[in-house]
Design a protein around this motif. Structure first.
Motif, PDB file in Angstrom:
ATOM      1  N   LEU A  18      19.005  21.371   2.489  1.00  0.00           N
ATOM      2  CA  LEU A  18      17.556  21.440   2.639  1.00  0.00           C
ATOM      3  C   LEU A  18      17.025  22.781   2.148  1.00  0.00           C
ATOM      4  CD1 LEU A  18      14.897  20.214   3.627  1.00  0.00           C
ATOM      5  CD2 LEU A  18      15.459  21.088   5.911  1.00  0.00           C
ATOM      6  N   ALA A  19      17.675  23.865   2.519  1.00  0.00           N
ATOM      7  CA  ALA A  19      17.252  25.195   2.073  1.00  0.00           C
ATOM      8  C   ALA A  19      17.346  25.311   0.551  1.00  0.00           C
ATOM      9  CB  ALA A  19      18.091  26.279   2.753  1.00  0.00           C
ATOM     10  N   PHE A  20      18.421  24.816  -0.040  1.00  0.00           N
ATOM     11  CA  PHE A  20      18.589  24.891  -1.491  1.00  0.00           C
ATOM     12  C   PHE A  20      17.492  24.102  -2.210  1.00  0.00           C
ATOM     13  CE2 PHE A  20      20.224  23.208  -5.509  1.00  0.00           C
ATOM     14  CZ  PHE A  20      20.618  24.366  -6.149  1.00  0.00           C
ATOM     15  N   TYR A  21      17.281  22.867  -1.795  1.00  0.00           N
ATOM     16  CA  TYR A  21      16.329  22.005  -2.495  1.00  0.00           C
ATOM     17  C   TYR A  21      14.886  22.454  -2.320  1.00  0.00           C
ATOM     18  CZ  TYR A  21      19.974  18.814  -3.890  1.00  0.00           C
ATOM     19  OH  TYR A  21      21.081  18.278  -4.485  1.00  0.00           O
ATOM     20  N   ASP A  23      13.819  25.835  -1.022  1.00  0.00           N
ATOM     21  CA  ASP A  23      13.628  27.249  -1.355  1.00  0.00           C
ATOM     22  C   ASP A  23      13.964  27.577  -2.804  1.00  0.00           C
ATOM     23  OD1 ASP A  23      12.972  27.526   1.317  1.00  0.00           O
ATOM     24  OD2 ASP A  23      14.898  28.426   1.869  1.00  0.00           O
ATOM     25  N   LYS A  24      15.033  26.988  -3.323  1.00  0.00           N
ATOM     26  CA  LYS A  24      15.465  27.338  -4.673  1.00  0.00           C
ATOM     27  C   LYS A  24      14.921  26.404  -5.747  1.00  0.00           C
ATOM     28  CE  LYS A  24      19.376  30.026  -3.246  1.00  0.00           C
ATOM     29  NZ  LYS A  24      20.773  30.352  -3.436  1.00  0.00           N
ATOM     30  N   LEU A  25      14.885  25.101  -5.459  1.00  0.00           N
ATOM     31  CA  LEU A  25      14.376  24.158  -6.461  1.00  0.00           C
ATOM     32  C   LEU A  25      12.887  23.884  -6.306  1.00  0.00           C
ATOM     33  CD1 LEU A  25      17.256  21.531  -6.793  1.00  0.00           C
ATOM     34  CD2 LEU A  25      16.902  23.681  -8.035  1.00  0.00           C
ATOM     35  N   GLY A  26      12.301  24.294  -5.179  1.00  0.00           N
ATOM     36  CA  GLY A  26      10.864  24.113  -4.984  1.00  0.00           C
ATOM     37  C   GLY A  26      10.441  22.703  -4.627  1.00  0.00           C
ATOM     38  N   MET A  27      11.361  21.896  -4.142  1.00  0.00           N
ATOM     39  CA  MET A  27      11.011  20.529  -3.741  1.00  0.00           C
ATOM     40  C   MET A  27      10.356  20.533  -2.367  1.00  0.00           C
ATOM     41  SD  MET A  27      14.025  18.107  -5.182  1.00  0.00           S
ATOM     42  CE  MET A  27      14.469  18.159  -6.910  1.00  0.00           C
ATOM     43  N   GLU A  28       9.734  19.406  -2.048  1.00  0.00           N
ATOM     44  CA  GLU A  28       9.047  19.233  -0.767  1.00  0.00           C
ATOM     45  C   GLU A  28       9.864  18.327   0.142  1.00  0.00           C
ATOM     46  OE1 GLU A  28       4.513  19.127  -2.576  1.00  0.00           O
ATOM     47  OE2 GLU A  28       5.573  17.238  -2.267  1.00  0.00           O
ATOM     48  N   VAL A  29       9.791  18.566   1.446  1.00  0.00           N
ATOM     49  CA  VAL A  29      10.414  17.663   2.410  1.00  0.00           C
ATOM     50  C   VAL A  29       9.553  16.407   2.492  1.00  0.00           C
ATOM     51  CG1 VAL A  29      11.065  17.322   4.827  1.00  0.00           C
ATOM     52  CG2 VAL A  29      11.371  19.564   3.742  1.00  0.00           C
ATOM     53  N   ARG A  30      10.186  15.250   2.364  1.00  0.00           N
ATOM     54  CA  ARG A  30       9.473  13.976   2.485  1.00  0.00           C
ATOM     55  C   ARG A  30       9.688  13.382   3.872  1.00  0.00           C
ATOM     56  NH1 ARG A  30       8.609  12.718  -2.997  1.00  0.00           N
ATOM     57  NH2 ARG A  30       7.697  14.658  -3.715  1.00  0.00           N
ATOM     58  N   ALA A  31      10.928  13.506   4.376  1.00  0.00           N
ATOM     59  CA  ALA A  31      11.240  12.996   5.711  1.00  0.00           C
ATOM     60  C   ALA A  31      12.401  13.805   6.274  1.00  0.00           C
ATOM     61  CB  ALA A  31      11.618  11.517   5.656  1.00  0.00           C
ATOM     62  N   ASP A  32      12.322  14.084   7.558  1.00  0.00           N
ATOM     63  CA  ASP A  32      13.420  14.743   8.266  1.00  0.00           C
ATOM     64  C   ASP A  32      13.381  14.191   9.685  1.00  0.00           C
ATOM     65  OD1 ASP A  32      15.426  16.296   9.279  1.00  0.00           O
ATOM     66  OD2 ASP A  32      14.524  18.222   8.718  1.00  0.00           O
ATOM     67  N   VAL A  33      14.105  13.097   9.874  1.00  0.00           N
ATOM     68  CA  VAL A  33      14.056  12.357  11.129  1.00  0.00           C
ATOM     69  C   VAL A  33      15.466  12.168  11.666  1.00  0.00           C
ATOM     70  CG1 VAL A  33      13.342  10.177  12.202  1.00  0.00           C
ATOM     71  CG2 VAL A  33      12.033  11.093  10.274  1.00  0.00           C
ATOM     72  N   THR A  34      15.656  12.514  12.933  1.00  0.00           N
ATOM     73  CA  THR A  34      16.934  12.279  13.597  1.00  0.00           C
ATOM     74  C   THR A  34      16.768  11.103  14.535  1.00  0.00           C
ATOM     75  OG1 THR A  34      17.528  14.607  13.435  1.00  0.00           O
ATOM     76  CG2 THR A  34      18.726  13.298  15.060  1.00  0.00           C
ATOM     77  N   ARG A 104      15.286  32.534  -8.290  1.00  0.00           N
ATOM     78  CA  ARG A 104      15.353  32.014  -6.918  1.00  0.00           C
ATOM     79  C   ARG A 104      16.781  31.921  -6.403  1.00  0.00           C
ATOM     80  NH1 ARG A 104      11.473  26.754  -7.310  1.00  0.00           N
ATOM     81  NH2 ARG A 104       9.537  27.806  -7.918  1.00  0.00           N
ATOM     82  N   GLY A 105      17.758  32.237  -7.252  1.00  0.00           N
ATOM     83  CA  GLY A 105      19.145  32.234  -6.813  1.00  0.00           C
ATOM     84  C   GLY A 105      19.979  31.050  -7.247  1.00  0.00           C
ATOM     85  N   ASP A 125      24.473  22.060  -7.027  1.00  0.00           N
ATOM     86  CA  ASP A 125      23.959  22.438  -5.710  1.00  0.00           C
ATOM     87  C   ASP A 125      25.114  22.955  -4.851  1.00  0.00           C
ATOM     88  OD1 ASP A 125      25.310  20.247  -4.557  1.00  0.00           O
ATOM     89  OD2 ASP A 125      23.496  19.145  -4.071  1.00  0.00           O
ATOM     90  N   PRO A 126      24.841  23.443  -3.635  1.00  0.00           N
ATOM     91  CA  PRO A 126      25.923  23.995  -2.802  1.00  0.00           C
ATOM     92  C   PRO A 126      27.024  22.994  -2.457  1.00  0.00           C
ATOM     93  CG  PRO A 126      23.802  24.704  -1.966  1.00  0.00           C
ATOM     94  CD  PRO A 126      23.533  23.684  -3.034  1.00  0.00           C
ATOM     95  N   SER A 127      26.725  21.694  -2.543  1.00  0.00           N
ATOM     96  CA  SER A 127      27.734  20.673  -2.260  1.00  0.00           C
ATOM     97  C   SER A 127      28.519  20.273  -3.504  1.00  0.00           C
ATOM     98  CB  SER A 127      27.076  19.439  -1.644  1.00  0.00           C
ATOM     99  OG  SER A 127      26.535  19.742  -0.376  1.00  0.00           O
ATOM    100  N   GLY A 128      28.135  20.785  -4.660  1.00  0.00           N
ATOM    101  CA  GLY A 128      28.854  20.476  -5.894  1.00  0.00           C
ATOM    102  C   GLY A 128      28.190  19.430  -6.761  1.00  0.00           C
ATOM    103  N   ASN A 129      27.062  18.856  -6.322  1.00  0.00           N
ATOM    104  CA  ASN A 129      26.379  17.849  -7.126  1.00  0.00           C
ATOM    105  C   ASN A 129      25.862  18.478  -8.420  1.00  0.00           C
ATOM    106  OD1 ASN A 129      26.439  15.481  -5.316  1.00  0.00           O
ATOM    107  ND2 ASN A 129      25.302  16.835  -3.968  1.00  0.00           N
ATOM    108  N   SER A 130      26.011  17.746  -9.498  1.00  0.00           N
ATOM    109  CA  SER A 130      25.666  18.220 -10.826  1.00  0.00           C
ATOM    110  C   SER A 130      24.201  17.941 -11.156  1.00  0.00           C
ATOM    111  CB  SER A 130      26.563  17.512 -11.847  1.00  0.00           C
ATOM    112  OG  SER A 130      26.232  17.873 -13.155  1.00  0.00           O
ATOM    113  N   PHE A 131      23.561  18.910 -11.819  1.00  0.00           N
ATOM    114  CA  PHE A 131      22.179  18.774 -12.269  1.00  0.00           C
ATOM    115  C   PHE A 131      22.096  19.138 -13.740  1.00  0.00           C
ATOM    116  CE2 PHE A 131      21.541  18.942  -7.828  1.00  0.00           C
ATOM    117  CZ  PHE A 131      20.317  18.359  -7.565  1.00  0.00           C
TER     118      PHE A 131
END
Length: 143
Positions: A18-21, A23-34, A104-105, A125-131
């Motif tokens: 969440l922090a990477f997407y 803070d670094k990529l500038g995306m918006e949170v759409r949903a964060d539900v537990t 942005r790092g 990304d920090p998990s290794g996903n390729s962009f």
């Protein structure tokens, strides 16, 4: 009509992702539900600003009974190699976007290079996903 609303990426740590997407990529949170009734399952989605009809699900790798340990290990191995999937991002100015994201790092694995289809670069990304971050050539984009 059928349309695509979300795509899912496996992540090792949803808070780190969440922090990477955001803070670094500038995306918006759409949903964060537990959801306590589903064992505290967390539905976490982000998306590009101004592109409200699409979101990326940042999915924690589940344990038993959803996913057995061997399968979870295989997913982690593919992620570590950058082969669990690729997200393709486009921009009007890859050099400016590259500079902004680096500031942005974001650590790039490939600097912007000319290709037959445009100017292309890569990061993970920090998990290794390729962009791929690409400025697509106009003649390729319209064909």
């Amino acid at each position: 009509m059928i349309s695509i609303s979300c795509a899912q990426l496996w992540v090792h740590d949803q808070d780190e992702a969440l922090a990477f997407y955001t803070d670094k990529l500038g995306m918006e949170v759409r949903a964060d539900v537990t959801l306590p009734e589903m064992g505290d399952f967390r539905w976490l989605t982000v998306g590009p600003a101004g592109q409200d009809d699409f979101a990326i699900v940042l999915m924690a790798i589940p344990g038993e009974p959803v996913m057995d340990a061997e399968s979870a290990g295989q997913v982690r191995t593919l992620m570590a190699k950058g082969f669990a999937g690729t997200v393709f991002l486009t921009t009007d100015d890859v050099h400016a976007s590259y500079a902004e994201l680096r500031a942005r790092g974001v650590e790039f694995t490939e600097t912007p290079e000319d290709r037959p289809y445009g100017i292309d670069s890569g990061f993970r990304d920090p998990s290794g996903n390729s962009f791929r971050l690409t400025q697509v050539r106009q003649e390729v984009a319209t064909n």
